[in-house]
Scaffold this active site. Structure first.
Site, PDB file in Angstrom:
ATOM      1  N   GLN A   1       4.109 -24.908   3.452  1.00  0.00           N
ATOM      2  CA  GLN A   1       5.488 -24.811   2.968  1.00  0.00           C
ATOM      3  C   GLN A   1       5.863 -25.919   1.979  1.00  0.00           C
ATOM      4  OE1 GLN A   1       7.757 -22.449   3.272  1.00  0.00           O
ATOM      5  NE2 GLN A   1       6.537 -21.153   4.620  1.00  0.00           N
TER       6      GLN A   1
ATOM      7  N   CYS B   1      14.810 -16.724  22.883  1.00  0.00           N
ATOM      8  CA  CYS B   1      14.725 -15.767  23.989  1.00  0.00           C
ATOM      9  C   CYS B   1      15.899 -15.996  24.939  1.00  0.00           C
ATOM     10  CB  CYS B   1      13.411 -15.938  24.743  1.00  0.00           C
ATOM     11  SG  CYS B   1      11.945 -15.615  23.743  1.00  0.00           S
TER      12      CYS B   1
ATOM     13  N   ASN C   1       8.386 -23.929   8.701  1.00  0.00           N
ATOM     14  CA  ASN C   1       8.681 -22.715   7.951  1.00  0.00           C
ATOM     15  C   ASN C   1       9.934 -21.987   8.431  1.00  0.00           C
ATOM     16  OD1 ASN C   1       6.647 -22.371  10.164  1.00  0.00           O
ATOM     17  ND2 ASN C   1       7.111 -20.213   9.854  1.00  0.00           N
TER      18      ASN C   1
ATOM     19  N   THR D   1      -3.784 -19.400   6.585  1.00  0.00           N
ATOM     20  CA  THR D   1      -4.219 -19.109   7.953  1.00  0.00           C
ATOM     21  C   THR D   1      -5.706 -19.387   8.135  1.00  0.00           C
ATOM     22  OG1 THR D   1      -2.471 -17.481   8.339  1.00  0.00           O
ATOM     23  CG2 THR D   1      -4.447 -17.304   9.698  1.00  0.00           C
TER      24      THR D   1
ATOM     25  N   THR E   1     -18.231 -13.839  -1.706  1.00  0.00           N
ATOM     26  CA  THR E   1     -17.918 -13.973  -3.125  1.00  0.00           C
ATOM     27  C   THR E   1     -16.477 -14.435  -3.313  1.00  0.00           C
ATOM     28  OG1 THR E   1     -19.471 -12.206  -3.663  1.00  0.00           O
ATOM     29  CG2 THR E   1     -17.839 -12.765  -5.338  1.00  0.00           C
TER      30      THR E   1
END
Length: 375
Positions: free
Chosen positions: A178, A327, A150, A71, A236
């Site tokens: 993926q 939907c 995915n 991401t 870091t």
């Protein structure tokens, strides 16, 4: 029996990866930015991992930048490209991961770009003729198209896409989360600006990934605060994660041919068993071996009266997988991917995703339960 068929979400750590990470934790605690011996020792681990990943992908270590995962890597490539290059037009697909889709939609809302979404057919195939047509009208564009979807498992021809983008001098980014560790990537041949990887998708640790940035593509950092990652990402480094990430990628390439054949066999077996056991079974996306991820199978079930309870019943039976539906009304929140391919909103869909640890016995166990549920 407990069955884990959600490997597209995350995979179990490989025992060899765990050993490498524990050894790093126990014996290397210095800060890699410190110039004393403890710091230099840990810096060596980070750079060795970077070199290993670069060799596997046939590129230079200077083009590999470690991140917190896919991401962040996607966001960095997208946001910095559009801001740093002054790009005003972007192209993607409506079936991208939200790490890409939401980022570009937010940039459009803020007035930074005009966003075009490529058409997809009912099987999830994207329209590359439309891509070329859009680029011919607006050449200097940012293009983001994933390698493997995915949810559906569809594979996109990123070699062909890269050729189209190169023809029109477009910036090309591909979310390869993926496919990384599952398919070979040769960056010495692929003409692309950015690709991404996340360790936990190929039996490495969570919270670590990388961004490949082509040496000819110069962007600024998205995270400031330090000179880490050659001044490209402040903070870091996740040393233990980086060591595990590199080991996981090494192992995935070492056994790729063997594991891909085995997992494809499991997927094909499950398709056959489902078709035999359940009338009117359907599959979302494409299922041909050369056109789809061998790790992902998205199944549409006819048991419409069980739509809300299918995943719950599988979970009660000890079966872990992912689900979703298109939907079916304006108020439903369903899968944006299934919605984009206009899947039947009355039928429940389940994504089963496999790894080398799964077995045919597990497939039989799952299919038998599904047969009972869908009576």
């Amino acid at each position: 029996m407990q069955v884990y068929f959600d490997n597209a979400a995350t995979t179990a750590l490989d025992p060899e990866v765990i050993r490498v990470m524990i050894d790093t934790m126990e014996n290397n605690f210095g800060n890699p930015s410190s110039i004393h011996s403890h710091g230099r020792q840990v810096k060596t681990i980070v750079e060795k991992a970077r070199k290993s990943i670069a060799q596997i992908l046939h590129t230079s270590p200077s083009e590999i930048f470690f991140t917190s995962g896919g991401t962040e890597a996607d966001n960095m490539a997208i946001v910095r490209s559009i801001v740093d290059f002054g790009i005003t037009h972007a192209i993607t697909t409506p079936i991208e991961h939200h790490a890409v889709l939401h980022t570009l939609e937010e940039l459009e809302k803020s007035g930074k770009v005009h966003l075009d979404l490529l058409h997809v057919d009912s099987h999830g195939n994207i329209d590359l003729n439309q891509l070329e047509d859009l680029l011919s009208k607006n050449p200097r564009t940012f293009v983001s198209i994933m390698h493997g979807n995915n949810e559906l498992g569809n594979l996109n021809d990123i070699e062909k896409i890269s050729e189209i983008c190169q023809k029109y001098k477009a910036i090309f980014h591909s979310d390869t989360v993926q496919t990384m560790g599952h398919y070979p990537h040769d960056l010495s041949k692929l003409k692309i600006d950015f690709i991404t990887g996340a360790g936990h998708k190929f039996h490495g640790p969570k919270g670590v990934g990388f961004l490949y940035i082509n040496a000819n593509t110069k962007i600024k950092p998205m995270i400031y605060g330090g000179a880490q990652e050659r001044n490209m990402r402040g903070g870091t480094e996740n040393v233990y994660g980086i060591a595990g990430l590199a080991k996981a990628l090494e192992l995935s390439y070492e056994h790729m041919e063997e594991h891909s054949a085995y997992i494809q066999g499991l997927k094909s077996y499950m398709i056959e068993q489902l078709q035999t056991a359940i009338p009117d079974i359907k599959f979302n996306g494409v299922t041909e071996p050369n056109k789809a991820l061998y790790t992902v199978l998205n199944v549409s079930f006819p048991c419409t009266d069980m739509a809300d309870m299918l995943l719950f019943n599988l979970d009660i039976a000890g079966i872990s997988c992912s689900g979703g539906s298109a939907c079916s009304s304006g108020t439903d929140i369903g899968s944006h991917v299934l919605g984009a391919i206009r899947a039947d909103g009355t039928r429940p869909s389940v994504r089963f995703s496999f790894c080398r640890n799964n077995t045919k016995e597990e497939v039989d166990f799952v299919v038998n339960h599904l047969k009972e549920i869908c009576k």
